[in-house]
Design a protein around this motif. Structure first.
Motif, PDB file in Angstrom:
ATOM      1  N   GLN A  81       0.853  -1.183   0.000  1.00 56.54           N
ATOM      2  CA  GLN A  81       0.000   0.000   0.000  1.00 56.54           C
ATOM      3  C   GLN A  81       0.885   1.227   0.000  1.00 56.54           C
ATOM      4  OE1 GLN A  81      -0.172   2.226   2.843  1.00 56.54           O
ATOM      5  NE2 GLN A  81      -1.540   3.650   1.769  1.00 56.54           N
ATOM      6  N   TYR A  82       0.465   2.253  -0.763  1.00 57.20           N
ATOM      7  CA  TYR A  82       1.209   3.502  -0.787  1.00 57.20           C
ATOM      8  C   TYR A  82       0.247   4.651  -1.063  1.00 57.20           C
ATOM      9  CZ  TYR A  82       0.871   3.059  -5.871  1.00 57.20           C
ATOM     10  OH  TYR A  82       0.392   2.928  -7.153  1.00 57.20           O
ATOM     11  N   LEU A  83       0.671   5.848  -0.733  1.00 56.72           N
ATOM     12  CA  LEU A  83      -0.135   7.042  -0.948  1.00 56.72           C
ATOM     13  C   LEU A  83      -0.072   7.430  -2.423  1.00 56.72           C
ATOM     14  CD1 LEU A  83      -1.767   9.325   0.503  1.00 56.72           C
ATOM     15  CD2 LEU A  83       0.388  10.580   0.653  1.00 56.72           C
ATOM     16  N   PRO A  84      -1.218   7.678  -3.062  1.00 48.17           N
ATOM     17  CA  PRO A  84      -1.169   8.137  -4.453  1.00 48.17           C
ATOM     18  C   PRO A  84      -0.238   9.337  -4.596  1.00 48.17           C
ATOM     19  CG  PRO A  84      -3.425   7.618  -3.821  1.00 48.17           C
ATOM     20  CD  PRO A  84      -2.602   7.497  -2.573  1.00 48.17           C
ATOM     21  N   GLY A  85       0.578   9.289  -5.626  1.00 50.12           N
ATOM     22  CA  GLY A  85       1.629  10.290  -5.818  1.00 50.12           C
ATOM     23  C   GLY A  85       3.005   9.731  -5.538  1.00 50.12           C
ATOM     24  N   GLU A  86       3.041   8.560  -4.880  1.00 48.17           N
ATOM     25  CA  GLU A  86       4.318   7.919  -4.555  1.00 48.17           C
ATOM     26  C   GLU A  86       4.636   6.771  -5.518  1.00 48.17           C
ATOM     27  OE1 GLU A  86       4.291   8.795   0.268  1.00 48.17           O
ATOM     28  OE2 GLU A  86       3.560   6.872  -0.462  1.00 48.17           O
ATOM     29  N   GLU A  87       4.028   6.802  -6.706  1.00 53.20           N
ATOM     30  CA  GLU A  87       4.200   5.712  -7.670  1.00 53.20           C
ATOM     31  C   GLU A  87       5.658   5.409  -8.006  1.00 53.20           C
ATOM     32  OE1 GLU A  87      -0.033   6.626  -7.866  1.00 53.20           O
ATOM     33  OE2 GLU A  87       1.759   7.889  -7.854  1.00 53.20           O
ATOM     34  N   PRO A  88       6.527   6.414  -8.199  1.00 55.59           N
ATOM     35  CA  PRO A  88       7.923   6.057  -8.537  1.00 55.59           C
ATOM     36  C   PRO A  88       8.590   5.178  -7.482  1.00 55.59           C
ATOM     37  CG  PRO A  88       7.503   8.360  -9.038  1.00 55.59           C
ATOM     38  CD  PRO A  88       6.302   7.873  -8.291  1.00 55.59           C
ATOM     39  N   ASP A  89       8.393   5.511  -6.213  1.00 53.55           N
ATOM     40  CA  ASP A  89       8.973   4.686  -5.152  1.00 53.55           C
ATOM     41  C   ASP A  89       8.318   3.306  -5.119  1.00 53.55           C
ATOM     42  OD1 ASP A  89      10.783   6.592  -4.324  1.00 53.55           O
ATOM     43  OD2 ASP A  89       9.596   7.274  -2.608  1.00 53.55           O
ATOM     44  N   LEU A 106       0.628  -3.708  -6.185  1.00 53.30           N
ATOM     45  CA  LEU A 106       0.658  -2.304  -5.777  1.00 53.30           C
ATOM     46  C   LEU A 106      -0.760  -1.831  -5.484  1.00 53.30           C
ATOM     47  CD1 LEU A 106       3.325  -0.792  -8.187  1.00 53.30           C
ATOM     48  CD2 LEU A 106       3.590  -1.517  -5.814  1.00 53.30           C
ATOM     49  N   LEU A 107      -0.931  -1.188  -4.319  1.00 59.56           N
ATOM     50  CA  LEU A 107      -2.253  -0.788  -3.850  1.00 59.56           C
ATOM     51  C   LEU A 107      -2.239   0.679  -3.433  1.00 59.56           C
ATOM     52  CD1 LEU A 107      -2.960  -3.923  -1.609  1.00 59.56           C
ATOM     53  CD2 LEU A 107      -3.941  -3.457  -3.869  1.00 59.56           C
ATOM     54  N   PRO A 108      -2.473   1.600  -4.369  1.00 60.67           N
ATOM     55  CA  PRO A 108      -2.566   3.013  -3.974  1.00 60.67           C
ATOM     56  C   PRO A 108      -3.803   3.246  -3.127  1.00 60.67           C
ATOM     57  CG  PRO A 108      -3.203   2.716  -6.275  1.00 60.67           C
ATOM     58  CD  PRO A 108      -2.696   1.396  -5.810  1.00 60.67           C
ATOM     59  N   CYS A 109      -3.631   3.958  -2.021  1.00 56.47           N
ATOM     60  CA  CYS A 109      -4.750   4.186  -1.106  1.00 56.47           C
ATOM     61  C   CYS A 109      -4.383   5.294  -0.136  1.00 56.47           C
ATOM     62  CB  CYS A 109      -5.078   2.911  -0.331  1.00 56.47           C
ATOM     63  SG  CYS A 109      -6.422   3.084   0.861  1.00 56.47           S
ATOM     64  N   ASP A 110      -5.274   6.264  -0.001  1.00 55.00           N
ATOM     65  CA  ASP A 110      -5.104   7.347   0.970  1.00 55.00           C
ATOM     66  C   ASP A 110      -5.883   6.981   2.225  1.00 55.00           C
ATOM     67  OD1 ASP A 110      -5.002   9.667   2.462  1.00 55.00           O
ATOM     68  OD2 ASP A 110      -5.369  10.992   0.752  1.00 55.00           O
ATOM     69  N   PHE A 111      -5.174   6.770   3.324  1.00 54.84           N
ATOM     70  CA  PHE A 111      -5.813   6.320   4.561  1.00 54.84           C
ATOM     71  C   PHE A 111      -6.666   7.400   5.227  1.00 54.84           C
ATOM     72  CE2 PHE A 111      -2.780   2.566   5.608  1.00 54.84           C
ATOM     73  CZ  PHE A 111      -3.425   1.815   4.641  1.00 54.84           C
ATOM     74  N   LYS A 112      -6.627   8.595   4.694  1.00 59.88           N
ATOM     75  CA  LYS A 112      -7.555   9.605   5.221  1.00 59.88           C
ATOM     76  C   LYS A 112      -8.991   9.331   4.773  1.00 59.88           C
ATOM     77  CE  LYS A 112      -4.977  13.108   3.813  1.00 59.88           C
ATOM     78  NZ  LYS A 112      -3.661  12.456   3.569  1.00 59.88           N
ATOM     79  N   ASP A 113      -9.155   8.429   3.796  1.00 60.23           N
ATOM     80  CA  ASP A 113     -10.473   7.944   3.377  1.00 60.23           C
ATOM     81  C   ASP A 113     -10.620   6.527   3.901  1.00 60.23           C
ATOM     82  OD1 ASP A 113     -12.848   7.269   2.202  1.00 60.23           O
ATOM     83  OD2 ASP A 113     -12.160   7.518   0.129  1.00 60.23           O
ATOM     84  N   THR A 158      -3.969  12.853  11.134  1.00 61.13           N
ATOM     85  CA  THR A 158      -2.907  12.023  11.695  1.00 61.13           C
ATOM     86  C   THR A 158      -3.485  10.804  12.397  1.00 61.13           C
ATOM     87  OG1 THR A 158      -1.461  13.942  11.966  1.00 61.13           O
ATOM     88  CG2 THR A 158      -0.911  11.994  13.244  1.00 61.13           C
ATOM     89  N   PHE A 159      -4.556  10.988  13.134  1.00 61.52           N
ATOM     90  CA  PHE A 159      -5.193   9.841  13.792  1.00 61.52           C
ATOM     91  C   PHE A 159      -5.823   8.903  12.774  1.00 61.52           C
ATOM     92  CE2 PHE A 159      -4.368  11.916  17.721  1.00 61.52           C
ATOM     93  CZ  PHE A 159      -4.475  10.949  18.704  1.00 61.52           C
ATOM     94  N   GLU A 160      -6.430   9.442  11.717  1.00 59.63           N
ATOM     95  CA  GLU A 160      -7.034   8.588  10.694  1.00 59.63           C
ATOM     96  C   GLU A 160      -5.988   7.717  10.009  1.00 59.63           C
ATOM     97  OE1 GLU A 160      -8.952  11.411   8.213  1.00 59.63           O
ATOM     98  OE2 GLU A 160     -10.717  11.609   9.513  1.00 59.63           O
ATOM     99  N   VAL A 161      -4.856   8.313   9.639  1.00 62.97           N
ATOM    100  CA  VAL A 161      -3.814   7.583   8.924  1.00 62.97           C
ATOM    101  C   VAL A 161      -3.091   6.616   9.847  1.00 62.97           C
ATOM    102  CG1 VAL A 161      -1.609   7.815   7.708  1.00 62.97           C
ATOM    103  CG2 VAL A 161      -3.494   9.389   7.198  1.00 62.97           C
TER     104      VAL A 161
END
Length: 298
Positions: A81-89, A106-113, A158-161
């Motif tokens: 899992q990674y934050l969208p925008g971090e695709e190169p890494d 690869l699983l792009p996902c924003d944990f704020k959602d 911060t708590f959500e993530v």
């Protein structure tokens, strides 16, 4: 007579601090000076996690990246899992996993959602045929000089993530994990010795410590172990993505007993151990595994 291979820990890696630098969110490991060592060239596996089916959150860089590389070389298939925008890494890690002869997802996902979090478990199971190892590592760290300057919106995020997503993932994964599985969380020395400029981050890391120990009691009834790792100052993109004041970087990690910051590669063997059958009698533990360069956590 053969001599032992000894390495003085004081002089491994970079010992003279780091240049002042920052990045726009999300920070990328490939743009750091110097790049962290995640074991890309050094980690050697011994089949300790052969055919494991793993989900690692925050697996694109830093500690998560080092863990993903090590797990693949130990024989595991790895979902990242990674934050969208971090695709190169993330794509670079996936290449290293595949180079080890294992599957990468690869699983792009924003944990704020938080509503999309549990889908990660289902997608891992669909790709690998199951899930038996969960590394809850993703985190947000944003430095603020004082409580007065700390936006409540940041506290919520911060708590959500850092902890709410951890609850959601564990809730989704635990019923689907077989006996012998392992969950490993990433807490921090901040749970024990918090820094004033990381008020919200440190609070979540203390919550993760408590969560880990509590979850271990429930998971033990299913034959599943739950442990945590409490790193100290580790050179990762988190530090450049507003995680530290820019002026603090030249001294980052130099107040430890070993007088330097740690590298992600120095943590990977701990995650491997906790996930593996070598740790069959280890659960509900955190303080034992403080990779802090000498910082006290008990």
């Amino acid at each position: 007579m053969n001599q032992p291979e000894l390495r003085d820990p004081r002089y491994l890696y970079k010992t003279d601090g780091f240049d002042k630098q920052d990045q726009e969110t999300p920070a990328l490991q490939a743009k750091m000076r110097p790049e962290p060592d995640c074991g890309e060239k050094s980690y050697q596996g011994h089949d300790k996690l052969l055919n494991r089916r793993v989900l690692i959150t925050g697996g694109d860089s830093g500690i998560g990246r080092a863990t993903a590389i090590a797990f693949a070389r130990e024989g595991a298939d790895v979902a990242i899992q990674y934050l969208p925008g971090e695709e190169p890494d993330a794509e670079a890690v996936a290449e290293l996993v595949r180079a080890a002869g294992r599957q990468a997802l690869l699983l792009p996902c924003d944990f704020k959602d938080v509503d999309v979090v549990t889908d990660l478990v289902d997608r891992t199971i669909a790709e690998f045929g199951g899930i038996d190892t969960l590394v809850l590592n993703a985190g947000q760290q944003i430095s603020q000089p004082s409580l007065a300057k700390l936006p409540i919106e940041q506290v919520r995020a911060t708590f959500e993530v850092n902890i709410v997503a951890m609850f959601a993932l564990a809730q989704a994964a635990l019923p689907k994990m077989p006996a012998g599985s392992s969950i490993v969380t990433t807490t921090s020395i901040q749970a024990y010795a918090p820094s004033g400029h990381l008020l919200d981050y440190a609070a979540t890391k203390a919550a993760i410590k408590n969560f880990t120990i509590n979850l271990a009691a429930e998971a033990a009834e299913k034959g599943i172990r739950v442990n945590g790792v409490a790193p100290g100052p580790i050179w990762t993109p988190l530090q450049l993505d507003q995680g530290q004041p820019i002026e603090a970087l030249p001294k980052f990690g130099q107040d430890t007993l070993l007088k330097r910051a740690g590298q992600p590669a120095e943590l990977a063997p701990v995650y491997v151990f906790l996930a593996s059958n070598d740790a069959s009698y280890v659960t509900a533990q955190i303080y034992v595994y403080g990779v802090t360069g000498g910082g006290v956590i008990n």
